[in-house]
Design a protein around this motif. Structure first.
Motif, short mmCIF file in Angstrom:
data_model
loop_
_atom_site.label_atom_id
_atom_site.label_comp_id
_atom_site.label_asym_id
_atom_site.label_seq_id
_atom_site.Cartn_x
_atom_site.Cartn_y
_atom_site.Cartn_z
N GLU A 157 0.83 -1.21 0.00
CA GLU A 157 0.00 0.00 0.00
C GLU A 157 0.87 1.26 0.00
OE1 GLU A 157 -0.36 -2.62 1.94
OE2 GLU A 157 -2.16 -3.46 0.99
N GLU A 158 1.93 1.26 0.82
CA GLU A 158 2.81 2.42 0.87
C GLU A 158 3.59 2.57 -0.43
OE1 GLU A 158 4.68 5.85 2.13
OE2 GLU A 158 2.87 4.83 2.82
N ALA A 159 3.98 1.44 -1.02
CA ALA A 159 4.69 1.50 -2.30
C ALA A 159 3.83 2.17 -3.36
CB ALA A 159 5.08 0.09 -2.74
N PHE A 160 2.55 1.80 -3.42
CA PHE A 160 1.65 2.42 -4.41
C PHE A 160 1.46 3.91 -4.11
CE2 PHE A 160 -0.20 -2.05 -4.72
CZ PHE A 160 0.54 -2.36 -5.85
N ARG A 161 1.41 4.27 -2.84
CA ARG A 161 1.26 5.69 -2.48
C ARG A 161 2.49 6.49 -2.91
NH1 ARG A 161 -1.65 3.74 2.20
NH2 ARG A 161 0.30 3.54 3.39
N ILE A 162 3.67 5.90 -2.77
CA ILE A 162 4.90 6.59 -3.17
C ILE A 162 4.89 6.85 -4.68
CG2 ILE A 162 7.41 6.34 -3.40
CD1 ILE A 162 7.29 4.71 -0.73
N ILE A 163 4.53 5.83 -5.44
CA ILE A 163 4.49 5.99 -6.89
C ILE A 163 3.44 7.03 -7.28
CG2 ILE A 163 4.16 4.84 -9.11
CD1 ILE A 163 4.95 2.20 -7.70
N ALA A 164 2.27 6.93 -6.65
CA ALA A 164 1.19 7.88 -6.96
C ALA A 164 1.62 9.32 -6.66
CB ALA A 164 -0.06 7.51 -6.17
#
Length: 788
Positions: A157-164
């Protein structure tokens, strides 16, 4: 550090990592034996079993092998050579390198957070590519914070937030680029390009840009379709097969079985290559008793040892000799009915042949007139001809013109659109052709864009995006700030390694979706993410139902691939799931696409493909049929949707690279223990080179003329564009290669391939035409501006 003539270049050590390791201590372990004369056989079986059982043990290993390339099993993650349409071996429908590929992917070695806490990025980058790859499968997502020396664990979830966060902060969607490797499935590739286009960019570089882009351009302009025209059955029925710039014994070993069958049916095989490759000399079929006993069959009838990039003048010379015979015996050599009904620009082509002298063409290609006449005599009498090629043809400045000359030959003989004849570009990765079919292309057709708009309710960008070379340049000068790679080892696969490393380091964020650790994870943007994904061999379940993906092979067959092994970590996600969750994080409610539906079942993705991409009618039904289905191929049907609505003859010039007395023309090659950038071991068994990869193969006369001896350690230099590129500590090995030519392994010598030296029209890096000088290790050539 490397310098230019103006200033010192910013080196890749800026983030604590090095581009490549020299490992000079291995030079003392180098062993050189006489090259092998026969490929495969019992030694191939032993090598395959050693790798498989060494990586995952007998039980898991045998389960993987018994399902590899079987109907309903695992599609091989290495080359894209097709499976037989009918009977397949229930025991071994794979080759030595296919077994190595599945062993490499399905290894039980797993890297979790503790590994990255223990090993810094700088320490890992000090290893060579072989030892980096041998560390094992990636077990969980990891994140490199800005200025951090280590990766640390991060939740999905945090990985996707970083990319977003990064993608949403860009001034333009074109400040991001989305790379795809040939391992990516049809389903994942379709979703990936759909995401990029809904996000707002056509920056979709892929590995085709570095391998067969020249083939696609040449075939598209000549025949109206950028794919090969033959099926496996056509090879069995051919009268002549020309294999140029290809080493099937190492890169596509299952092709040897097809060539053996063709040979038994009376086919004449003509090999064209600067190096005498074992797989084109003779073949011990390990599925037959004679093969296992070393009683195999000779394959090539004729070996044309051309100079590097001598293929274009070779083809002109052969066709000029054929024209002589046609004029002496009208109607007996050329297929004038085919030429009249199905081709255009024939007269212009014939006129261009008359402008060249045979002596000039013979000198340019390096083949004597007597051998040229012998081969032309064969071609005059045969009508069912297949031309096969790989990167030996596609990675030169004039590659598109060269491939068009091979098409010219087929057009003269009417060898297109009939059994036993046609074009056969042999793709080097298992789904690179399928990814392009799915829309992974920086220059999409208007038909594709319109179909996306019609089916998904958003308007994709209309302008062209960046390919690989232009993505690197855009990252280097700050126009691209986020790089995402769906598989692959971008850094090691691309040219001009230092320049590419500097480009990646200019990014704010680099993201890699990967199965195993590679050098591309160690040269990063200011922030970096590694997202671990399933391999082809891994079981993927959704709601208790096992999923499968699909791939397209070199001959346009789409078949299913279903993992059969338990994943090595519970933290892995499928490529399709990674894309869907990423889009939801980046676009949220702004997306017009129902990404949750794609998460529910891969059948829903295939339904969307069917609605968008021509040729996929009843996709879910047909892909479940044993062996899959063929996509439409206009060239097989003698339909040529060019701008003349006919197959086009092409006129080209002969332009050879001029070399100074102290210069050589280098081509990069693979070792036998290698698939693309993945190095399985240090045994180039067929060439007789063991325990070392930093070698340069040279003609004995060149070694003497330049003042060196066999086994001397030298540095290699390229000075294109005023930048000094250097590859250090390479061992000279005397080898059977034409004068003024030399060969080195990829990716170790990629640092010498200039970013600005590319094929005309296709923009493919010219990795097979690199001008270099050599100097005793530690010396600096007078023309070099600096040593790095």
């Amino acid at each position: 550090m490397m310098k230019t003539d103006k200033k010192e270049a910013s080196g890749p050590e800026d983030n604590g990592a090095s581009v490549h390791a020299e490992n000079p201590e291995t030079l003392n372990n180098l062993k050189v034996n006489t090259p092998k004369e026969v490929a495969a056989g019992f030694p191939a079986v032993v090598s395959a079993m050693k790798h498989v059982f060494g990586e995952m043990g007998p039980g898991r290993g045998m389960k993987a092998l018994l399902n590899l390339n079987q109907k309903g099993g695992i599609d091989c993650p290495s080359c894209a050579w097709p499976d037989p349409d009918g009977h397949r071996s229930a025991i071994a429908e794979y080759c030595e390198n296919g077994a190595k590929a599945i062993a490499d992917e399905a290894t039980t070695k797993v890297l979790h957070a503790g590994f990255f806490a223990k090993h810094s990025i700088a320490a890992l980058s000090g290893l060579d590519d072989f030892h980096i790859g041998k560390k094992g499968r990636l077990g969980e997502p990891v994140y490199r914070r800005e200025n951090a020396t280590h990766y640390e664990p991060v939740s999905w979830e945090e990985a996707f937030r970083i990319i977003a966060r990064h993608l949403q902060s860009l001034d333009s969607p074109d400040e991001a680029t989305f790379y795809t490797s040939g391992r990516t499935s049809n389903e994942a590739a379709f979703l990936y390009q759909l995401f990029a286009r809904e996000y707002g960019t056509n920056n979709l570089p892929d590995c085709s840009n570095m391998c067969h882009e020249s083939s696609g351009v040449a075939l598209g302009e000549s025949l109206g379709i950028g794919k090969g025209s033959v099926t496996l059955e056509d090879l069995y029925r051919a009268e002549v097969i020309i294999i140029a710039g290809q080493n099937p014994g190492t890169n596509h070993p299952r092709m040897l079985s097809a060539l053996e069958k063709a040979k038994r049916n009376g086919c004449i095989i003509i090999a064209v290559n600067p190096l005498p490759e074992t797989g084109l000399i003779a073949f011990d079929n390990p599925q037959e008793v004679k093969g296992m006993l070393g009683m195999g069959k000779k394959l090539s009838d004729v070996f044309l040892q051309v100079k590097i990039n001598g293929d274009l003048p070779l083809m002109k010379a052969l066709m000029k000799l054929m024209l002589e015979q046609e004029r002496q015996h009208p109607g007996t050599v050329f297929d004038h009915d085919f030429i009249r009904e199905h081709t255009s620009e024939y007269d212009e082509f014939i006129e261009s042949l008359d402008k060249h002298s045979l002596e000039e063409l013979s000198e340019a290609c390096g083949i004597g007139l007597e051998q040229l006449r012998e081969v032309a005599g064969i071609l005059c009498k045969k009508n069912n001809i297949i031309t096969c090629w790989a990167m030996g043809l596609t990675q030169h400045k004039n590659s598109v013109d060269t491939i068009k000359e091979f098409v010219n030959l087929l057009l003269l003989k009417g060898s297109i659109g009939k059994p036993g004849a046609g074009t056969c570009p042999v793709r080097g990765h298992s789904n690179v052709q399928g990814d392009r079919t799915m829309g992974i292309f920086e220059q999409p057709s208007q038909e594709l864009l319109d179909s996306i708009a019609r089916n998904f309710g958003f308007h994709p960008p209309q302008h062209y995006g960046f390919d690989v070379v232009n993505s690197i340049k855009a990252m280097h000068d700050g126009r691209v700030k986020v790089f995402m790679g769906m598989g692959g080892n971008f850094l090691s696969a691309t040219p001009d390694t230092l320049y590419t490393a500097q480009a990646l380091q200019q990014c704010r964020l680099t993201v890699q979706v990967s199965t195993k650790l590679n050098r591309g994870h160690l040269i990063t943007g200011k922030e970096a993410l590694i997202l671990p994904t399933f391999g082809r061999s891994d079981i993927h379940e959704v709601g208790g139902e096992k999923q499968f993906v699909s791939c397209e092979n070199s001959m346009g067959v789409v078949q299913m691939s279903q993992g059969r092994l338990q994943p090595v970590s519970t933290h892995l996600r499928s490529e399709t799931a990674i894309i869907c969750h990423l889009v939801k994080a980046v676009l949220g409610n702004r997306s017009k696409v129902n990404w949750d539906r794609f998460l529910d079942h891969n059948d829903h993705i295939r339904d969307a493909i069917e609605a968008t991409i021509p040729g996929f009618e009843q996709y879910n039904k047909r892909v479940r049929e044993p062996g899959g289905f063929y996509l439409p191929n206009s060239a097989r049907e003698k339909r040529f949707p060019t701008d003349t609505l006919k197959a086009r003859f092409h006129v080209s010039d002969v332009e050879m690279v001029h070399l100074e007395d102290d210069e050589l023309l280098m081509m990069t090659i693979r070792s036998h223990d290698q698939f693309n950038t993945t190095v399985y071991g240090l045994e180039d068994r067929y060439r007789g080179i063991h325990n070392e990869r930093r070698i340069i193969l040279m003609n004995t006369k060149d070694i003497e003329k330049l003042g060196y001896r066999d086994r001397d350690v030298v540095d290699l230099y390229n000075d294109h564009g005023g930048t000094a590129r250097v590859a250090r500590k390479f061992v000279i090995i005397a080898y059977n290669i034409p004068e003024k030519c030399c060969a080195t392994y990829f990716p170790e010598a990629n640092v010498l391939v200039p970013i600005g030296t590319v094929a005309d029209q296709s923009n493919t890096p010219a990795s097979k035409s690199v001008v270099l000088r050599i100097k005793k290790h530690g010396d600096v050539p007078k023309k070099s501006t600096a040593a790095g």
